[in-house]
Design an enzyme around this catalytic site. Sequence first.
Site, PDB file in Angstrom:
ATOM      1  N   ASP A 152       0.856  -1.180   0.000  1.00 59.31           N
ATOM      2  CA  ASP A 152       0.000   0.000   0.000  1.00 59.31           C
ATOM      3  C   ASP A 152       0.897   1.236   0.000  1.00 59.31           C
ATOM      4  O   ASP A 152       2.084   1.153   0.326  1.00 59.31           O
ATOM      5  CB  ASP A 152      -0.908  -0.029   1.221  1.00 59.31           C
ATOM      6  CG  ASP A 152      -2.024   0.999   1.151  1.00 59.31           C
ATOM      7  OD1 ASP A 152      -2.243   1.564   0.053  1.00 59.31           O
ATOM      8  OD2 ASP A 152      -2.672   1.239   2.183  1.00 59.31           O
ATOM      9  N   ARG A 153       0.334   2.379  -0.360  1.00 60.17           N
ATOM     10  CA  ARG A 153       1.145   3.594  -0.446  1.00 60.17           C
ATOM     11  C   ARG A 153       1.030   4.436   0.824  1.00 60.17           C
ATOM     12  O   ARG A 153       1.934   4.449   1.651  1.00 60.17           O
ATOM     13  CB  ARG A 153       0.724   4.424  -1.677  1.00 60.17           C
ATOM     14  CG  ARG A 153       1.745   5.477  -2.087  1.00 60.17           C
ATOM     15  CD  ARG A 153       1.154   6.464  -3.086  1.00 60.17           C
ATOM     16  NE  ARG A 153       0.273   7.443  -2.428  1.00 60.17           N
ATOM     17  CZ  ARG A 153      -0.391   8.392  -3.091  1.00 60.17           C
ATOM     18  NH1 ARG A 153      -0.315   8.468  -4.402  1.00 60.17           N
ATOM     19  NH2 ARG A 153      -1.155   9.245  -2.424  1.00 60.17           N
ATOM     20  N   ASP A 154      -0.084   5.123   0.993  1.00 62.04           N
ATOM     21  CA  ASP A 154      -0.245   6.080   2.093  1.00 62.04           C
ATOM     22  C   ASP A 154      -0.271   5.369   3.449  1.00 62.04           C
ATOM     23  O   ASP A 154      -1.032   4.427   3.662  1.00 62.04           O
ATOM     24  CB  ASP A 154      -1.536   6.881   1.917  1.00 62.04           C
ATOM     25  CG  ASP A 154      -1.537   7.661   0.604  1.00 62.04           C
ATOM     26  OD1 ASP A 154      -0.448   7.976   0.102  1.00 62.04           O
ATOM     27  OD2 ASP A 154      -2.635   7.941   0.082  1.00 62.04           O
ATOM     28  N   ASN A 156      -5.618   3.054  -3.150  1.00 57.11           N
ATOM     29  CA  ASN A 156      -6.952   3.604  -3.422  1.00 57.11           C
ATOM     30  C   ASN A 156      -6.879   5.122  -3.350  1.00 57.11           C
ATOM     31  O   ASN A 156      -6.380   5.671  -2.367  1.00 57.11           O
ATOM     32  CB  ASN A 156      -7.963   3.092  -2.384  1.00 57.11           C
ATOM     33  CG  ASN A 156      -8.349   1.652  -2.623  1.00 57.11           C
ATOM     34  OD1 ASN A 156      -8.647   1.265  -3.747  1.00 57.11           O
ATOM     35  ND2 ASN A 156      -8.344   0.849  -1.562  1.00 57.11           N
ATOM     36  N   GLN A 157      -7.384   5.799  -4.370  1.00 52.13           N
ATOM     37  CA  GLN A 157      -7.378   7.258  -4.411  1.00 52.13           C
ATOM     38  C   GLN A 157      -8.764   7.774  -4.793  1.00 52.13           C
ATOM     39  O   GLN A 157      -8.966   8.379  -5.852  1.00 52.13           O
ATOM     40  CB  GLN A 157      -6.309   7.748  -5.386  1.00 52.13           C
ATOM     41  CG  GLN A 157      -4.876   7.424  -4.992  1.00 52.13           C
ATOM     42  CD  GLN A 157      -4.464   8.083  -3.688  1.00 52.13           C
ATOM     43  OE1 GLN A 157      -4.880   9.210  -3.397  1.00 52.13           O
ATOM     44  NE2 GLN A 157      -3.668   7.390  -2.878  1.00 52.13           N
ATOM     45  N   HIS A 211     -11.718   5.478  -8.295  1.00 55.22           N
ATOM     46  CA  HIS A 211     -13.181   5.478  -8.258  1.00 55.22           C
ATOM     47  C   HIS A 211     -13.750   5.870  -6.896  1.00 55.22           C
ATOM     48  O   HIS A 211     -13.097   5.734  -5.861  1.00 55.22           O
ATOM     49  CB  HIS A 211     -13.710   4.100  -8.670  1.00 55.22           C
ATOM     50  CG  HIS A 211     -13.228   3.681 -10.033  1.00 55.22           C
ATOM     51  ND1 HIS A 211     -13.547   4.372 -11.168  1.00 55.22           N
ATOM     52  CD2 HIS A 211     -12.427   2.646 -10.420  1.00 55.22           C
ATOM     53  CE1 HIS A 211     -12.978   3.776 -12.215  1.00 55.22           C
ATOM     54  NE2 HIS A 211     -12.293   2.733 -11.785  1.00 55.22           N
TER      55      HIS A 211
END
Length: 344
Positions: A256-258, A300-301, A340
């Site tokens: 995951d990123r954030d 997820n963004q 989305h």
Amino acid sequence: MDAVILTGGKGLRLGKVSKKTPKVLIKIDKKPILEHQINFLEKNNIKNIWILSGHLGQKIDYFLNKIKNRKININHLIEDSPLGTAGAIKTLEGKITTDFLVISGDVMFDIDLESFINFHNNKKDSIATLCVHPNDHPFDSDLIDIDTDGKVKKLLIRKGKTQPKNRVFRNLANASIYTFNPKIFKYIQKNRKCDLEKNIFPKILESKQNIYAYNTAEYIKDMGTPKRLKIVREDYQSGKIARQNKKNKQKAIFLDRDGTLNMQDGIDDVRFNDFKLFPFTIDAIKKINQSNYLVIVITNQPAIAKGFISEEEIELIHKKLETELGGKGVIINGIYYCPHHPER
């Protein structure tokens, strides 16, 4: 399909190793890198090879005569004076009339060649298709910026020996493996020293013609410095080079990123100017790079769908991530995001 191997470089960065030996004849596990490339092409049913050389060309000719009894036809041309990568290719105009491969002679690689050629063939409007990949030294590499279809938007050519320090970029380096349409010959002046990266590719883009990039996580590494030569030899011995061909099943770690790679202030969306890696991120990903696993970032963004942040800024954040990692010799093999709305 014909293949061209460019072997005219002097290999100055290799120092004493290449002073009396052409760099394409430097051995990787008892075989010159040139022989590894010829074996790869022969294995992939290439029937005709053109080897273009200059510096120490007679030594290359002597070596080719020793291995000439094989199923593949090998042609060797020695230039009288240096013509550059593009100028050398121009000498084949009229000899090659269909799409052809071009490979730099100092690159050790093992890729799914059929997949690369099919990608090129499916881009009906492509003058050139460049093989690109993330590498561990992007600041001294020529980089490529592409759109979602793989079309080249911009060439990020080094200024001198390195990329500008304030530049943010996708870590997509030109791997010096190409498929060309014979239309490329008209962009190259005859008997004029010129290079593909600095002169011909910009000219094609300026004329509003298309160049595409084939992005791969397979093994591709130039052995143009003593350090990289040592790494290539070790990777060959360990089987890493052949293992990373995408015909083989690959292992990957998804991150995951954030809040995993970069800091996040509460529930607020991460913005470009505030993007900051955790202190442990670089070392953690480096350990994965040293393993047999690919590194894939997923995130997820939904803020995109909500109108709080643009896709352009998300792309800039990802470029900043790849730039900071690349500066420390660390790579990510892919970044994917979901834009989305969670409730629509």
